[in-house]
Design a protein around this motif. Sequence first.
Motif, PDB file in Angstrom:
ATOM      1  N   ASN A 143      31.863  87.709  10.419  1.00 19.93           N
ATOM      2  CA  ASN A 143      32.944  86.894  10.974  1.00 19.93           C
ATOM      3  C   ASN A 143      32.455  86.034  12.138  1.00 19.93           C
ATOM      4  OD1 ASN A 143      35.976  87.295  10.051  1.00 19.93           O
ATOM      5  ND2 ASN A 143      34.888  89.202   9.667  1.00 19.93           N
ATOM      6  N   MET A 144      31.651  86.636  13.016  1.00 20.71           N
ATOM      7  CA  MET A 144      31.115  85.870  14.152  1.00 20.71           C
ATOM      8  C   MET A 144      30.209  84.744  13.651  1.00 20.71           C
ATOM      9  SD  MET A 144      32.257  86.862  17.149  1.00 20.71           S
ATOM     10  CE  MET A 144      31.045  86.509  18.436  1.00 20.71           C
ATOM     11  N   GLY A 145      29.536  84.989  12.514  1.00 18.61           N
ATOM     12  CA  GLY A 145      28.674  83.959  11.924  1.00 18.61           C
ATOM     13  C   GLY A 145      29.471  82.744  11.477  1.00 18.61           C
ATOM     14  N   ILE A 146      30.727  82.960  11.126  1.00 23.46           N
ATOM     15  CA  ILE A 146      31.597  81.846  10.720  1.00 23.46           C
ATOM     16  C   ILE A 146      32.313  81.238  11.928  1.00 23.46           C
ATOM     17  CG2 ILE A 146      33.665  81.232   9.381  1.00 23.46           C
ATOM     18  CD1 ILE A 146      32.910  83.430   7.375  1.00 23.46           C
ATOM     19  N   MET A 147      32.773  82.096  12.829  1.00 20.32           N
ATOM     20  CA  MET A 147      33.636  81.645  13.928  1.00 20.32           C
ATOM     21  C   MET A 147      32.878  80.987  15.080  1.00 20.32           C
ATOM     22  SD  MET A 147      36.587  82.246  12.809  1.00 20.32           S
ATOM     23  CE  MET A 147      37.469  81.730  14.264  1.00 20.32           C
ATOM     24  N   THR A 148      31.554  81.260  15.163  1.00 24.07           N
ATOM     25  CA  THR A 148      30.780  80.719  16.291  1.00 24.07           C
ATOM     26  C   THR A 148      29.502  80.076  15.768  1.00 24.07           C
ATOM     27  OG1 THR A 148      29.322  82.636  16.655  1.00 24.07           O
ATOM     28  CG2 THR A 148      31.540  82.761  17.603  1.00 24.07           C
ATOM     29  N   ARG A 149      28.783  79.437  16.668  1.00 24.63           N
ATOM     30  CA  ARG A 149      27.430  78.982  16.330  1.00 24.63           C
ATOM     31  C   ARG A 149      26.515  80.144  16.695  1.00 24.63           C
ATOM     32  NH1 ARG A 149      30.974  75.038  18.199  1.00 24.63           N
ATOM     33  NH2 ARG A 149      30.637  72.944  17.410  1.00 24.63           N
ATOM     34  N   MET A 150      26.049  80.851  15.671  1.00 21.78           N
ATOM     35  CA  MET A 150      25.412  82.144  15.905  1.00 21.78           C
ATOM     36  C   MET A 150      23.907  82.104  15.740  1.00 21.78           C
ATOM     37  SD  MET A 150      26.184  85.656  13.864  1.00 21.78           S
ATOM     38  CE  MET A 150      24.802  85.740  12.766  1.00 21.78           C
ATOM     39  N   GLY A 151      23.212  82.896  16.541  1.00 20.90           N
ATOM     40  CA  GLY A 151      21.779  83.108  16.359  1.00 20.90           C
ATOM     41  C   GLY A 151      20.919  82.263  17.275  1.00 20.90           C
ATOM     42  N   ARG A 152      19.822  81.753  16.713  1.00 18.65           N
ATOM     43  CA  ARG A 152      18.799  81.058  17.498  1.00 18.65           C
ATOM     44  C   ARG A 152      19.370  79.912  18.335  1.00 18.65           C
ATOM     45  NH1 ARG A 152      13.601  81.723  17.731  1.00 18.65           N
ATOM     46  NH2 ARG A 152      13.608  83.373  16.170  1.00 18.65           N
ATOM     47  N   VAL A 153      20.350  79.181  17.764  1.00 14.46           N
ATOM     48  CA  VAL A 153      20.933  78.036  18.464  1.00 14.46           C
ATOM     49  C   VAL A 153      21.509  78.462  19.809  1.00 14.46           C
ATOM     50  CG1 VAL A 153      23.128  78.321  17.188  1.00 14.46           C
ATOM     51  CG2 VAL A 153      22.625  76.139  18.253  1.00 14.46           C
ATOM     52  N   ALA A 154      22.059  79.679  19.876  1.00 15.71           N
ATOM     53  CA  ALA A 154      22.648  80.168  21.123  1.00 15.71           C
ATOM     54  C   ALA A 154      21.558  80.529  22.124  1.00 15.71           C
ATOM     55  CB  ALA A 154      23.527  81.382  20.841  1.00 15.71           C
ATOM     56  N   MET A 155      20.488  81.176  21.628  1.00 12.42           N
ATOM     57  CA  MET A 155      19.399  81.560  22.528  1.00 12.42           C
ATOM     58  C   MET A 155      18.694  80.325  23.086  1.00 12.42           C
ATOM     59  SD  MET A 155      19.693  84.736  22.834  1.00 12.42           S
ATOM     60  CE  MET A 155      18.233  85.204  23.752  1.00 12.42           C
ATOM     61  N   GLU A 156      18.617  79.293  22.259  1.00  8.56           N
ATOM     62  CA  GLU A 156      17.995  78.053  22.741  1.00  8.56           C
ATOM     63  C   GLU A 156      18.862  77.426  23.833  1.00  8.56           C
ATOM     64  OE1 GLU A 156      17.186  75.893  19.141  1.00  8.56           O
ATOM     65  OE2 GLU A 156      15.408  77.178  18.766  1.00  8.56           O
ATOM     66  N   ALA A 289      39.041  67.466  25.685  1.00  5.69           N
ATOM     67  CA  ALA A 289      39.073  68.817  25.125  1.00  5.69           C
ATOM     68  C   ALA A 289      38.011  69.024  24.059  1.00  5.69           C
ATOM     69  CB  ALA A 289      40.443  69.083  24.505  1.00  5.69           C
ATOM     70  N   ILE A 290      37.424  70.218  24.037  1.00  4.22           N
ATOM     71  CA  ILE A 290      36.594  70.637  22.893  1.00  4.22           C
ATOM     72  C   ILE A 290      37.204  71.887  22.263  1.00  4.22           C
ATOM     73  CG2 ILE A 290      34.398  69.781  23.857  1.00  4.22           C
ATOM     74  CD1 ILE A 290      33.782  72.998  24.047  1.00  4.22           C
ATOM     75  N   ASN A 291      36.853  72.100  21.008  1.00  8.87           N
ATOM     76  CA  ASN A 291      37.144  73.357  20.340  1.00  8.87           C
ATOM     77  C   ASN A 291      35.885  74.208  20.452  1.00  8.87           C
ATOM     78  OD1 ASN A 291      37.626  75.452  18.609  1.00  8.87           O
ATOM     79  ND2 ASN A 291      37.510  74.213  16.738  1.00  8.87           N
ATOM     80  N   PRO A 292      35.928  75.338  21.164  1.00  8.83           N
ATOM     81  CA  PRO A 292      34.703  76.138  21.311  1.00  8.83           C
ATOM     82  C   PRO A 292      34.302  76.889  20.035  1.00  8.83           C
ATOM     83  CG  PRO A 292      36.537  77.219  22.444  1.00  8.83           C
ATOM     84  CD  PRO A 292      37.053  75.889  21.946  1.00  8.83           C
ATOM     85  N   GLU A 293      35.197  76.944  19.042  1.00  8.52           N
ATOM     86  CA  GLU A 293      34.919  77.740  17.850  1.00  8.52           C
ATOM     87  C   GLU A 293      34.266  76.902  16.742  1.00  8.52           C
ATOM     88  OE1 GLU A 293      37.848  81.260  17.539  1.00  8.52           O
ATOM     89  OE2 GLU A 293      39.128  79.499  17.524  1.00  8.52           O
ATOM     90  N   ALA A 294      33.819  77.596  15.681  1.00  5.43           N
ATOM     91  CA  ALA A 294      33.209  76.903  14.542  1.00  5.43           C
ATOM     92  C   ALA A 294      33.867  77.305  13.233  1.00  5.43           C
ATOM     93  CB  ALA A 294      31.706  77.197  14.494  1.00  5.43           C
ATOM     94  N   GLY A 295      34.929  78.084  13.310  1.00  2.83           N
ATOM     95  CA  GLY A 295      35.614  78.539  12.105  1.00  2.83           C
ATOM     96  C   GLY A 295      37.089  78.761  12.375  1.00  2.83           C
ATOM     97  N   ILE A 296      37.792  79.145  11.325  1.00  6.97           N
ATOM     98  CA  ILE A 296      39.227  79.429  11.432  1.00  6.97           C
ATOM     99  C   ILE A 296      39.476  80.867  11.003  1.00  6.97           C
ATOM    100  CG2 ILE A 296      41.516  78.841  10.526  1.00  6.97           C
ATOM    101  CD1 ILE A 296      40.740  76.009  10.383  1.00  6.97           C
ATOM    102  N   PHE A 297      40.173  81.629  11.860  1.00  2.00           N
ATOM    103  CA  PHE A 297      40.608  82.985  11.522  1.00  2.00           C
ATOM    104  C   PHE A 297      42.122  82.868  11.356  1.00  2.00           C
ATOM    105  CE2 PHE A 297      41.660  87.447  12.945  1.00  2.00           C
ATOM    106  CZ  PHE A 297      41.074  88.093  11.886  1.00  2.00           C
ATOM    107  N   GLY A 298      42.544  82.531  10.119  1.00  2.70           N
ATOM    108  CA  GLY A 298      43.919  82.066   9.931  1.00  2.70           C
ATOM    109  C   GLY A 298      44.839  83.097   9.309  1.00  2.70           C
TER     110      GLY A 298
END
Length: 584
Positions: A143-156, A289-298
């Motif tokens: 779910n976090m993989g869909i809802m956020t920008r997950m992994g290496r991109v965050a560490m960078e 405004a930005i949307n901080p998320e990358a997915g929809i939990f609807g």
Amino acid sequence: MYKNKAVQEWVEEMARLTKPDKICWLEGTEEERQRLTEEALATGELIQLDQGKMPGCVLHRTAVNDVARVEHLTFICTPTREEAGPTNNWMAPAEAYSKLGKIFDGSMRGRVMYVIPYLMGPPGSSFSRVGIELTDSIYVVLNMGIMTRMGRVAMEHLGDGDDFNRGLHCTADKDPDRRFICHFPQDNTIWSVGSGYGGNVLLGKKCLALRIASYMGRHEGWLAEHMLIVGVEDPEGNVAYIAAAFPSACGKTNLALLRPPETFPGYKVWTVGDDIAWMRIGEDGRLWAINPEAGIFGVVPGTSYKTNPNAMQMIQKDTIFTNVVLTPEGTVWWEGMDDNPPKHGFDWQGRPWAPESGKPGAQANSRFTTPLRQVPTLSPEWDNPQGVPISAIVFGGRRAKVAPLVYESFNWEHGVYVGATMASETTAAATHDVGVVRRDPMAMLPFCGYNMGQYFHHWLEMGRRMEKPPQIFHVNWFRQNGDGGYLWPGYGENLRVLKWIIDRCRGKIGARETPIGYVPHANDFDLSGLNLTPAVIQELSKIDREAWQEEWRAQGEFLKKFGDDLPAELRREYQSLGERIKME
Ligand code: GTP
Ligand code: SPV
Ligand code: MN
């Protein structure tokens, strides 16, 4: 695997506490996602749906006692009770760390601890924030993989810094007596234990992007809000952006994905976000405004080709369904999807189910998780690091009575009052009685990470700092007739209301002044093609003085909670409203 020392040391410390058999650092690759999905399919944590009809789709069933957010088990852990304020549950930080520490101690024995680095917001944006969530649940990872920008991109994005949210989650035994969602704003830390459901465990969402971020926003001069962001393009190609706050399960996703009615040729609606907005004042004096998320939990129930065709299209692939009906064909069904339920199937708990039973097959708060990139109306601006400029802020809720279809506040201060006193009937999105009217300021009652009286001060201060603040409106799609039916058709037809709002923001039309705010002149409100009788239109726009006097008294009762923390401006607004709605 990642070199950041602060992250490594903290992960090791949490591993000493929870004692997992193994630590798995996530990179966010497709190969990794497939491997984890297969693992979860093998253990039964996920059920595969028909891959021909619904490629990449899976079903998850939660525990029966774990189907929604738990507001009574959610705590703000600030050094003093005062800082959490009268609307939050409070626990002293030392007590919370010690109490939850005992539950976390050894809680991952025999399990894998997944390390999820995630980024809220576009890479490289000054809006964006990094979190690391540690969890023992593959469902949470996917779910976090869909809802956020997950992994290496965050560490960078984090680099070698230590400015990241420290989130610890363990599903543990899902015993509601040992379930706690604790926030430590001063430590940028979240500890969640004993649940495997949505907002309790996807820590980037309500916990970080609202509770912790609202606290950061207060200190750094920005806003973290429970708002959708949508752009409306008129036939001439002008786009106006609206941010709207409705309480949980009150229509944000639907408004964000709105499909214009056929009587509105040339209009386009652009989705930027459906649940959370982070907003800052730009150099031009406007709110961005930005949307901080990358997915929809609807919310699933009620989603259909009639009500929300864009959502139906986007959830046919690569979607995680939670707590819906499984059909014998390996597809999914829910109440409100269509008039053709399967003759028999399995309900959200996996029990044989048939529609004749008269019992709902899907859980009332069942959900889909889908990447934003699958939204057919996704705005090209959705990941612009600068965000989008907001013309209007809209508050709203479910009110069977009292609140009219739409009204506009007189100015920013009055608009903040309208937001601070808004109310809505409760829904299945949290574990509590459903359908009870409660005050839910700015739809943030369950999500404000500090004293809500101070939050009102912050809103007023933001207004003073803006040269061109958005205009503030209130809407209600849920007014009812005597038989419990909705008076307003809602969904796509809500564009008619958005059009009026935008025309007001552009100064194109006048409005009628009433005691509660400006309402549309009949001629300015496009109802063509709608089969509404004049009586219904009148009822939708009625401002009943007696009902409003009662409403005003209830608002006053609510505001008393805040004592000396209530801004003088809101006290004045309360007094003036009282004067205006007095019977002649
Ligand atoms: P959260 O994800 O919990 O924050 O919910 P949300 O605010 O995004 O609500 P959502 O759009 O998912 O809608 C919740 C429920 O309200 C669904 O069952 C929708 O079908 C229903 N709904 C949404 N918009 C309208 C509307 O305009 N009119 C009516 N009658 N129902 C609506
Ligand atoms: C809400 O309840 O407002 C939601 C769903 O958006 S959850 O992620 O569970 O908070
Ligand atoms: Mn929400």
